[in-house]
Design an enzyme around this catalytic site. Sequence first.
Site, PDB file in Angstrom:
ATOM      1  N   HIS A  16      10.331   1.780 -18.992  1.00  0.00           N
ATOM      2  CA  HIS A  16       9.749   1.840 -17.797  1.00  0.00           C
ATOM      3  C   HIS A  16      10.591   2.902 -16.711  1.00  0.00           C
ATOM      4  O   HIS A  16      11.862   3.106 -17.183  1.00  0.00           O
ATOM      5  CB  HIS A  16       9.597   0.687 -16.916  1.00  0.00           C
ATOM      6  N   PHE A  64      -2.774  -4.284 -16.383  1.00  0.00           N
ATOM      7  CA  PHE A  64      -4.114  -4.112 -16.149  1.00  0.00           C
ATOM      8  C   PHE A  64      -4.514  -2.761 -16.806  1.00  0.00           C
ATOM      9  O   PHE A  64      -5.548  -2.506 -16.746  1.00  0.00           O
ATOM     10  CB  PHE A  64      -4.389  -3.988 -14.611  1.00  0.00           C
ATOM     11  N   LYS A  90      12.013   0.313 -11.787  1.00  0.00           N
ATOM     12  CA  LYS A  90      11.420  -1.186 -11.931  1.00  0.00           C
ATOM     13  C   LYS A  90      12.412  -1.986 -11.786  1.00  0.00           C
ATOM     14  O   LYS A  90      13.461  -2.060 -12.132  1.00  0.00           O
ATOM     15  CB  LYS A  90      10.908  -1.031 -13.469  1.00  0.00           C
ATOM     16  N   ALA A 102       0.883  -1.274   0.065  1.00  0.00           N
ATOM     17  CA  ALA A 102      -0.198  -0.014  -0.054  1.00  0.00           C
ATOM     18  C   ALA A 102       0.761   1.238  -0.038  1.00  0.00           C
ATOM     19  O   ALA A 102       0.371   2.241  -0.212  1.00  0.00           O
ATOM     20  CB  ALA A 102      -1.021   0.034   1.257  1.00  0.00           C
TER      21      ALA A 102
HETATM   22  P1  NAD Z   1       7.186  -0.304  -5.701  1.00  0.00           P
HETATM   23  O1  NAD Z   1       8.440  -0.616  -5.301  1.00  0.00           O
HETATM   24  O2  NAD Z   1       6.670   1.351  -5.593  1.00  0.00           O
HETATM   25  O3  NAD Z   1       6.089  -0.973  -4.405  1.00  0.00           O
HETATM   26  C1  NAD Z   1       6.257  -2.207  -4.072  1.00  0.00           C
HETATM   27  C2  NAD Z   1       5.700  -2.295  -2.558  1.00  0.00           C
HETATM   28  O4  NAD Z   1       5.749  -3.804  -2.157  1.00  0.00           O
HETATM   29  C3  NAD Z   1       6.288  -1.574  -1.689  1.00  0.00           C
HETATM   30  O5  NAD Z   1       5.150  -0.559  -0.838  1.00  0.00           O
HETATM   31  C4  NAD Z   1       6.885  -2.419  -0.758  1.00  0.00           C
HETATM   32  O6  NAD Z   1       6.979  -1.990   0.665  1.00  0.00           O
HETATM   33  C5  NAD Z   1       6.275  -3.543  -0.774  1.00  0.00           C
HETATM   34  N1  NAD Z   1       6.958  -4.830  -0.506  1.00  0.00           N
HETATM   35  C6  NAD Z   1       8.243  -5.047  -0.990  1.00  0.00           C
HETATM   36  N2  NAD Z   1       8.608  -6.278  -0.436  1.00  0.00           N
HETATM   37  C7  NAD Z   1       7.832  -6.620   0.399  1.00  0.00           C
HETATM   38  C8  NAD Z   1       7.811  -7.813   1.460  1.00  0.00           C
HETATM   39  N3  NAD Z   1       8.463  -8.770   1.351  1.00  0.00           N
HETATM   40  N4  NAD Z   1       6.554  -7.839   1.955  1.00  0.00           N
HETATM   41  C9  NAD Z   1       5.472  -7.009   1.915  1.00  0.00           C
HETATM   42  N5  NAD Z   1       5.476  -5.806   1.184  1.00  0.00           N
HETATM   43  C10 NAD Z   1       6.517  -5.684   0.263  1.00  0.00           C
HETATM   44  O7  NAD Z   1       6.592  -0.934  -6.967  1.00  0.00           O
HETATM   45  P2  NAD Z   1       5.461  -0.712  -7.973  1.00  0.00           P
HETATM   46  O8  NAD Z   1       5.981   0.238  -9.053  1.00  0.00           O
HETATM   47  O9  NAD Z   1       4.240  -0.389  -7.160  1.00  0.00           O
HETATM   48  O10 NAD Z   1       5.177  -2.118  -8.770  1.00  0.00           O
HETATM   49  C11 NAD Z   1       4.824  -3.167  -7.958  1.00  0.00           C
HETATM   50  C12 NAD Z   1       4.748  -4.418  -8.640  1.00  0.00           C
HETATM   51  O11 NAD Z   1       3.735  -4.171  -9.666  1.00  0.00           O
HETATM   52  C13 NAD Z   1       6.070  -4.754  -9.585  1.00  0.00           C
HETATM   53  O12 NAD Z   1       6.013  -5.979  -9.849  1.00  0.00           O
HETATM   54  C14 NAD Z   1       5.799  -4.141 -11.031  1.00  0.00           C
HETATM   55  O13 NAD Z   1       6.278  -4.659 -12.115  1.00  0.00           O
HETATM   56  C15 NAD Z   1       4.094  -4.379 -10.937  1.00  0.00           C
HETATM   57  N6  NAD Z   1       3.137  -3.624 -12.058  1.00  0.00           N
HETATM   58  C16 NAD Z   1       2.313  -4.080 -12.450  1.00  0.00           C
HETATM   59  C17 NAD Z   1       1.180  -3.518 -13.379  1.00  0.00           C
HETATM   60  C18 NAD Z   1       0.249  -4.432 -13.964  1.00  0.00           C
HETATM   61  O14 NAD Z   1      -0.606  -3.732 -14.563  1.00  0.00           O
HETATM   62  N7  NAD Z   1       0.071  -5.514 -13.721  1.00  0.00           N
HETATM   63  C19 NAD Z   1       1.503  -2.133 -13.286  1.00  0.00           C
HETATM   64  C20 NAD Z   1       2.412  -1.476 -12.643  1.00  0.00           C
HETATM   65  C21 NAD Z   1       3.391  -2.352 -12.035  1.00  0.00           C
END
Ligand code: NAD
Length: 251
Positions: A143, A114, A147, A8
Amino acid sequence: MTVAVTGASGRMGRTILELASDRGVETIAVSQTFTDVDEAVSTCKPETLPSVLAERSVDALIDFTVPAASVEFLDACVETETPAVIGTTGFEASELDRIERASDVVPVLRAANFARGVQGLLALVREAAGALPGYDVELTETHHNGKRDAPSGTANTLLDAIEEETDATERVYGRDGIQPRNDGEIGVHVRRAGSIRGEHEVVFAGNDEVLTLTHRAESRRVFAAGALDAAAWLHGREPRRYTFSEVIADT
Ligand code: NAD
């Protein structure tokens, strides 16, 4: 609808909380630390997620974190029979197996992207690949500089589609030095820069002509909207693995 949002405090997690609030969706923000979370949002630490899911009436979990955390959160969904929407990318084969097994118990929708437009891109890339045999195919994805995984999950999905439709099967990642192009290659190029939300471009080139198909996400809200739509759609479904294209076809 009430959704628990893991990661979050991350880029996607924060965007999902914002959009959920705009849509009147109740959220439980799951994170180790919190900054700028609206006072109206309930919060919990990741280790208390199983008890929160068991005690509160949660319609779905939405997870955008890292693969290792994602599969742990999925275990909590299995324990509490909570549907899961997974946007995290970069899973190993063993983690994908774990997700597959979880989907025997709860509905699971995992998508590398998504954005609705990416489903359109995927369909167009398939069609172009099938219609242009022998054309050189090169994919470039771009990106933001935070990332972690490369190439992106979306790039890998596009590459799988190209390979299914053509004879090209050898992925060549970047080129360096003396490296002429061979038949059957798909060039894959990854760029990481600034705050770019996500761009995928596939080039089909024959002699004297080029077809380029591009999708560009201009805000993370497009991914957040798709994930929230998927969570609403998943409500009341039978346990199995679902795809985002099923959501789009239905909403
Ligand atoms: P981010 O690094 O900003 O956020 C990741 C979050 O995960 C952080 O809040 C972090 O504290 C938390 N986290 C990390 N390790 C953790 C653990 N061991 N336990 C609990 N929480 C943990 O990354 P982001 O840009 O928000 O992207 C997150 C993921 O979503 C990536 O894998 C990214 O590639 C993916 N993503 C997917 C889409 C989609 O449409 N499917 C779009 C954007 C990003």
